[in-house]
Enzyme design. Structure first.
Site, PDB file in Angstrom:
ATOM      1  N   GLU A   1       0.838  -1.213   0.000  1.00  0.00           N
ATOM      2  CA  GLU A   1       0.000   0.000   0.000  1.00  0.00           C
ATOM      3  C   GLU A   1       0.869   1.258   0.000  1.00  0.00           C
ATOM      4  O   GLU A   1       0.525   2.252  -0.647  1.00  0.00           O
ATOM      5  CB  GLU A   1      -0.953  -0.010   1.193  1.00  0.00           C
ATOM      6  CG  GLU A   1      -1.923  -1.205   1.229  1.00  0.00           C
ATOM      7  CD  GLU A   1      -2.726  -1.403  -0.045  1.00  0.00           C
ATOM      8  OE1 GLU A   1      -2.986  -0.409  -0.760  1.00  0.00           O
ATOM      9  OE2 GLU A   1      -3.083  -2.561  -0.360  1.00  0.00           O
TER      10      GLU A   1
ATOM     11  N   HIS B   1       1.713   2.001  -3.506  1.00  0.00           N
ATOM     12  CA  HIS B   1       0.629   2.760  -4.155  1.00  0.00           C
ATOM     13  C   HIS B   1       0.689   4.237  -3.750  1.00  0.00           C
ATOM     14  O   HIS B   1       0.550   5.139  -4.573  1.00  0.00           O
ATOM     15  CB  HIS B   1      -0.736   2.221  -3.710  1.00  0.00           C
ATOM     16  CG  HIS B   1      -1.208   0.996  -4.448  1.00  0.00           C
ATOM     17  ND1 HIS B   1      -1.351   0.962  -5.812  1.00  0.00           N
ATOM     18  CD2 HIS B   1      -1.608  -0.219  -3.998  1.00  0.00           C
ATOM     19  CE1 HIS B   1      -1.820  -0.236  -6.172  1.00  0.00           C
ATOM     20  NE2 HIS B   1      -1.974  -0.976  -5.096  1.00  0.00           N
TER      21      HIS B   1
END
Lengths: 501, 501
Positions: free
Chosen positions: A266, A269
């Site tokens: 994450e 991202h």
């Protein structure tokens, strides 16, 4: 013309604010919202989406885009203004072609299908879900017809997630990948026990897992003052502006890699969103290029970096400081091998780097076959299990661990799955490129200098936001469109060594 | 006519969703938002407010209200539909009279004034803030002129926070309260040391403070499955639906009452919102009646219950279980007296039950004098300090602890302050009423049976949402408009006993 451009930007900024507000409500829903909040939140989200959609499909935006068409043509393709007009027009044309009634029908059907899917999954009974899947398919076929296509009905659906990508291109790529990977999986399957990962399955204190995840996220450059980490059942990244990009993770007490790699994934991202140029904010360009490009970033940091030997050479002492009992007696090499253990398994999200793509290819093939009427919904369990056996050598014992495992089809998200694998391929291609441009990148990784990679990605890729498609970015950065050679070579090299193939 | 009513409700539901979304963004801003998120969040909030305002002041709503006027006249005053049309018309007429340009000017000026206020407060220099205060005053005068008034320019401003209440009424009430309270303060001032609260100023573990606050909130009936508690610099309650009503608190390591009573106070607000009838949701009626009525609920639970003898008789063992070292050797009576210690002091939010109202009266008098031009901004420091000396017998040593302490004027919120005291008075009036209707209510409190009070309040007050004004509710529940006798009697009785007056 400048006035028209300003008018367009003003309208897009308002829509962007609405979308960002929607994202805040979504984040809250998945992190802190009490159970009582469910019903009202659904209404609030529906209202915000409806208003944003209404404002975006306003004919005034269409007229502004028409009026600006010629102006954009006189600008360099990669200029901010030309890109804004081009990308907005691409999204406006799609949004404008779908009747609002169909949008509502799809929203309603997928809400119902989601509910049915959850229950069917709990009961492990595909037949309970089948009518809802059928309904989603019918609606998405109608949706695709509204958008139009020249080759494949899957094209306009795929395009929603991976703009510009064509079904035929993905099919060709997947075919090649499958031919390379299936034999690799079979070769490794006879040597599974060469890698021991039992020490990853001990008890790990949750606060310590949190701390080591934060340390890793910081190390790769995630800025906590412009984001935050929270818990949620399914890890995700969401962005409310370039300066507020949040990530979540989840913890498994008895399995260290779960939270650790979810956090790095994450954060990968988030690095993308945190580095988009401020000038692109509050426009359709202020986001990642596509799901596939976004996934290339999360997967690169998770797998090409986080599951690499240089990373563990650097990070091992940090891990040992936090978990001395569990890791104190081990070498970086132990952890490197353990976190790269290959194991053909039933569940996509738990799959290793190699088998993961077979899970995706299977889904891509089946959703195409369904949409094109080559198979019917009732045949799906059999088709799913047959492919699982063919590609991975295993057959799901039940529907819950088979074709009911993923939420995507319940959401009506046909065309979403391939972006995961496209992200893997693109990540490897970018990695080869940085290796050419920055010799000895592994040395930097061994020394904890991850800003070298991050700055390179930010300058070459992140900064552009949504201006370019995946193929355009691939050309721009590597001189070629999307390639799979680098990914195949990476797998063969890495796993050939680990499993002595 | 039913169609028009449905159309009105549909529009109001959409606006309500937008307002609730705005509230979610506000909650996030004050609890979890990273510092980087500030600028984008301001834009998102401005956009949502702008859209909601635009939709609410749409002429179509005006026409629907006109068309429904006669229909509403034929319904009982307190029916849902008549109330909806009446309250919506009241708010529509106000919103419609203010030009959008002025709304924007006020928003911009108060954002700038807020910034200037923060800096001026840090530097303790009122003159740096004075021009911004002047600007806020000028704009709010224009705003009041747009709304119109027959008696006092303060009327339409007060009406924003306390619908239907008139300046003259508040003035008369405050005059009477002041005459009663000032002598009381002077009488107690010579006996301050009769009450020892030093044991409240020890070290209290934050997690334990959290736990005991949660226990108290649960005890009075706050439903955590339809809300949650978080930390924020300034405690507040916010509601996104009847089933998602959140509270916050803040902790002082060395002062037990800070977090404990803030939590009860906010839970008191939240009990109100959690008990509004579901049928009123997504309409302008789905909220508290006014700031004053809301405050009557928070203050009742904080002061009339939380600072009562029966409460501590019940709660003392619970407090001792969590903080044995700090409270193990004390009796309920010790804590009862300590949490009711009177101390004339500089800061409103730290004031006790008696002196608190003098802080309010001072502000009310000064903001009226400013708006009516009886004093000018430059005279404010002198006027403030003179009144502090007259009412409380103390003079602020600097501007930060004097007239710069509160944010309200920086926000342009003239007319807000009196609602705090009106809430105190109304709470006491309601409390007398329940005493009449439920004999021996103290006995229930001693036994921890707080649902008796909560259910009474919910059935009599909370359930109605925003259907009635404070005076209407007072009539409905007690047979009289707002009274101050019960509050004065309560103070004299309680503090006369504690301080042996």
């Amino acid at each position: 013309m400048q006035e028209k451009l300003e008018e367009l930007k003003k309208r897009l900024a308002e829509i962007s604010d609405l979308n960002n507000a929607t994202a805040v409500l979504g984040w809250d829903q998945q992190t802190y919202m009490p159970s009582g909040g469910v019903a009202a939140r659904a209404q609030q989200l529906a209202t915000l989406s409806h208003i944003a959609h209404e404002k975006f499909t306003d004919n005034a935006i269409g007229h502004l885009l028409e009026d600006l068409h010629e102006y954009a043509g006189g600008l360099p393709y990669d200029s901010d203004d030309a890109s804004l007009i081009r990308v907005t027009k691409r999204e406006y044309d799609k949004a404008h072609r779908v009747p609002p009634a169909l949008v509502s029908e799809i929203a309603l059907a997928s809400a119902r299908a989601f509910d049915a899917w959850r229950k069917a999954k709990d009961a492990s009974k595909f037949s309970d879900f089948a009518p809802f899947l059928q309904r989603n398919l019918d609606l998405k076929r109608r949706y695709a017809e509204c958008l139009g296509y020249t080759e494949r009905i899957y094209d306009p659906l795929l395009d929603d997630y991976e703009p510009g990508m064509k079904t035929a291109q993905v099919e060709a790529i997947f075919e090649e990948v499958r031919k390379e990977i299936v034999p690799l999986v079979y070769a490794i399957s006879s040597k599974l026990n060469m890698v021991d990962n039992s020490f990853l399955c001990q008890v790990f204190d949750e606060q310590k897992q949190w701390d080591i995840g934060v340390e890793a996220a910081r190390l790769i450059g995630y800025k906590f003052e412009r984001g935050r980490l929270d818990r949620s059942p399914h890890p995700f990244t969401t962005s409310f502006s370039v300066d507020d990009v949040r990530i979540t993770t989840r913890f498994m007490q008895n399995y260290f890699p779960a939270a650790f790699f979810a956090t790095i994934h994450e954060a990968g991202h988030a690095l993308y969103n945190q580095a988009i140029r401020h000038e692109l904010e509050r426009t359709p360009l202020g986001d990642g290029a596509s799901l596939g490009v976004h996934e290339s970033q999360s997967r690169m940091w998770e797998n090409l970096v986080g599951r690499s030997r240089p990373f563990w050479k650097f990070f091992m002492p940090r891990l040992q400081a936090v978990f001395p009992k569990q890791f104190g007696h081990l070498s970086p090499e132990h952890v490197y091998r353990a976190v790269n253990r290959v194991q053909p398994s039933l569940i996509r999200v738990e799959a290793d780097e190699i088998t993961y793509n077979l899970h995706i290819i299977l889904r891509f093939e089946l959703e195409n076959a369904l949409l094109e009427g080559r198979i019917v919904v009732n045949d799906l369990p059999e088709a799913w299990n047959a492919k699982m056996q063919e590609y991975l050598g295993i057959t799901p014992p039940n529907d819950a661990e088979g074709l009911l495992q993923d939420v995507h089809w319940a959401h009506g998200s046909f065309g979403y799955f391939p972006t995961y694998s496209l992200g893997n391929f693109f990540a490897a291609q970018l990695f080869v490129q940085i290796g050419k441009e920055i010799p000895g990148i592994d040395k930097y990784f061994e020394e904890g200098e991850y800003h070298i990679l991050r700055d390179w990605l930010s300058a070459r890729l992140h900064t552009h936001g949504r201006k370019f498609t995946m193929d355009e970015l691939a050309y721009k950065i590597t001189g070629e469109p999307l390639q799979i050679r680098p990914f195949i070579a990476y797998l063969k090299n890495k796993y050939g060594e680990i499993y002595n193939l």
